[in-house]
Each structure stands twice: as C-alpha cells, then as structure tokens.
Design an enzyme around this catalytic site. Sequence first.
Site, PDB file in Angstrom:
ATOM      1  N   HIS A   1       0.821  -1.217   0.000  1.00  0.00           N
ATOM      2  CA  HIS A   1       0.000   0.000   0.000  1.00  0.00           C
ATOM      3  C   HIS A   1       0.857   1.271   0.000  1.00  0.00           C
ATOM      4  O   HIS A   1       0.365   2.344  -0.354  1.00  0.00           O
ATOM      5  CB  HIS A   1      -0.979   0.005   1.187  1.00  0.00           C
ATOM      6  CG  HIS A   1      -0.355   0.314   2.521  1.00  0.00           C
ATOM      7  ND1 HIS A   1      -0.018  -0.663   3.433  1.00  0.00           N
ATOM      8  CD2 HIS A   1      -0.018   1.483   3.108  1.00  0.00           C
ATOM      9  CE1 HIS A   1       0.490  -0.102   4.516  1.00  0.00           C
ATOM     10  NE2 HIS A   1       0.506   1.210   4.342  1.00  0.00           N
TER      11      HIS A   1
ATOM     12  N   ASP B   1       0.158  -7.505   1.454  1.00  0.00           N
ATOM     13  CA  ASP B   1       0.612  -6.126   1.666  1.00  0.00           C
ATOM     14  C   ASP B   1       2.137  -6.042   1.642  1.00  0.00           C
ATOM     15  O   ASP B   1       2.756  -5.399   2.489  1.00  0.00           O
ATOM     16  CB  ASP B   1       0.074  -5.556   2.974  1.00  0.00           C
ATOM     17  CG  ASP B   1       0.137  -4.019   2.992  1.00  0.00           C
ATOM     18  OD1 ASP B   1       0.319  -3.421   1.909  1.00  0.00           O
ATOM     19  OD2 ASP B   1       0.003  -3.429   4.076  1.00  0.00           O
TER      20      ASP B   1
ATOM     21  N   SER C   1       4.850   2.299   8.089  1.00  0.00           N
ATOM     22  CA  SER C   1       4.474   1.186   7.222  1.00  0.00           C
ATOM     23  C   SER C   1       5.637   0.765   6.340  1.00  0.00           C
ATOM     24  O   SER C   1       6.249   1.591   5.668  1.00  0.00           O
ATOM     25  CB  SER C   1       3.287   1.590   6.341  1.00  0.00           C
ATOM     26  OG  SER C   1       2.127   1.755   7.103  1.00  0.00           O
TER      27      SER C   1
END
Length: 345
Positions: free
Chosen positions: A83, A113, A189
């Site tokens: 993402h 992911d 992230s």
Amino acid sequence: MTRNPRFTSNDRFASHPDEQLLDAYSQAVISVVEKVSPAVVNIDVQKSPRGRSRYFQSFSPEVRGNGSGFIFTPDGYILTNAHVVEDASNIEVTLADGRSYAAELIGDDPDRDLAVIRIHAANLVAARLGDSQALKVGQLAIAIGHPYGFQTTVTTGVISALGRSFRSSSGKLIENIIQTDAALNPGNSGGPLVTSHGEVIGINTAIAISAQGICFAVPINTAKMVIPALMKGGKVRRGYIGIGGQNVQISRRIMLFHELSGDTGIFVMYVEPHSPARKAGLQEGDVIVGFNGQQLTSIEDLQKLLTPERVGVRRRVAACRETSQLTILRRNQKLFLSIVPEESP
C-alpha cells in the site's frame, strides 16, 4: 562528615541488579538500532490520481505519500508494504546516510501487503532476516521506521500475539499476522520489526485505529515465500480457500483421542461468502488440522500448501479442477471435507 544511619552500603547495592537489568535492556536496543538502522530507508511516493477528465487531465494534482522499507540484499532490493507504493508514478528512496535515489517497482503482492522495489547504489547495508516461526509471545520487539518523515524513529514493545487475521483498509484479508504493542505511526508502514538480536522478523503494516497498543506486522517467513515470485515475475499466484483464522492450542486429550501429531491447529473465525471454504461446508468454530493428509499446525503451514502447483487453482474447465481434502475438528468429531481451492481473486 556525619553518615546517615538509615542508609548502608547494602541498601545502595540492593537496587544495583535492577539498574544492571535496565542498562542491559537499553544496550540491547541501542545495539539493534546501530546494526539495523543503516538498512532502513525512507520512501517518498508520488501517486497518480485515479480520475481523469475527458481532456485526459487529472481531476486533482498528484498525491504524495510516505513510508518506510528496508534493504534486504546488498545490490539494492528493498522490502516494503504494497500500500506504500500502490499507484506510484514516482518512487524516491532516502538512505540513512542522506543519499537519495530513484527506485523502480519490481513487484507487489496486495494480498500480503508486500512489495519489492530496487535502487542502484553502492555501499549498501542489508538487514539480516530472521525466523518468524520461532517467535514467542512476550519476547522483545523493536520497530524502526520513518513516521511522518522523521529520520530513524525507534519504538519498543513485545510480541503480543501470533497467527492473527487482519482486514486492511482496502478490504483485503491478511492472515498469519504478528500482533505487537511496539507503537507505530503513519510512515512506519514497511519498516522492519526486529528481535533483540537484530534480525528482522516482520514488516510493520497496520495500526488498529480504535484501540491502543495494537499494531500488526507481516511475518518475515511470509515475505520469504513471496519475494522470489515478486523478483521473478512481479506478482504472486496462490491458492485461496476464503477463511479468516488464527492459530489455536489443542488440548492433549483431544490430540490423543483423534491421534493428531501436533497440538496446534487453525481456528476458523469466519468464512467468506461464495468462497471455496463456504462451498466445502467449512463453518466458523471449526479447527483445521490437516490438508491433503499433511498435518497443519499453523496458518503458515496452510499458506505453504496453497500454491498453484500443489492445488491446481482456478482453471477454465471446471472438471479439471483439483479437489483437495481438509481435516477438521468440529466439536467432538474429526471430519474430512472436500474442497476445490481457487486462484486468489
């Protein structure tokens, strides 16, 4: 000089073991940061807007995003979240020493992911990958990343749980997730979750917005399975049965009664509508303990077996689909269900 009779040398040394323990903890974290942080990178992304007008002009200017990642090979391959680089028109990587390079997207796997990007640079430091299968609940976990673009931010915590399932903001179900209370923020992230020995055991991916101290990371063993396919063809083809589950302990009495070789299985938390699992009759509350005669002790075991080569995923001719067998525990019964895995949508 008058001595205070209330304090003796023994009192002074009584707290010394605690001080040593805290100092050892601090030194462990410092050592990990010094070892791993040179491999952690900041990722700046320009994302193309999805909408275009009839004149082929964007409805809005390009959106900028930020995330983290880490170098896992000396020749510049970097692991991050899918993402982070989704819809990227331009990716720029900044190293810990301040050098910046344009990066290319090698491949991504939205189902897990995960994404691999690459830069071409000299004198790169690669992080050492660990073994997430060997993790224990309660052990130290250290998260390193660049939240909000701040350089090398470190947080510490413990492994709170293993084998979780988590539905991301995009709606995709990510299985076999590590839960930790090492604080994460936007921009973390894609950064590494690391052990006290400086080995990467997870890729930080998400925060439970409605809770405190609940953060998630994709296990590094999952990444190890995905990386070769991403580096070879840019994407991953995998089997899919459509469940959300978590690893669960099986009592010794049930284990002996049903002659199981392992004391753990996969507890089915929910079954997705119209999925192969639903068609096979799998129910919430079932515990999966085998696949095609092989003992399953974790979600990771099932993931390893759900490959196109092993299960013969979605084909044009329904008669050619390969039927597999699930071994499950339902209440006091041991059952066998026929299932036809499909290619992950």
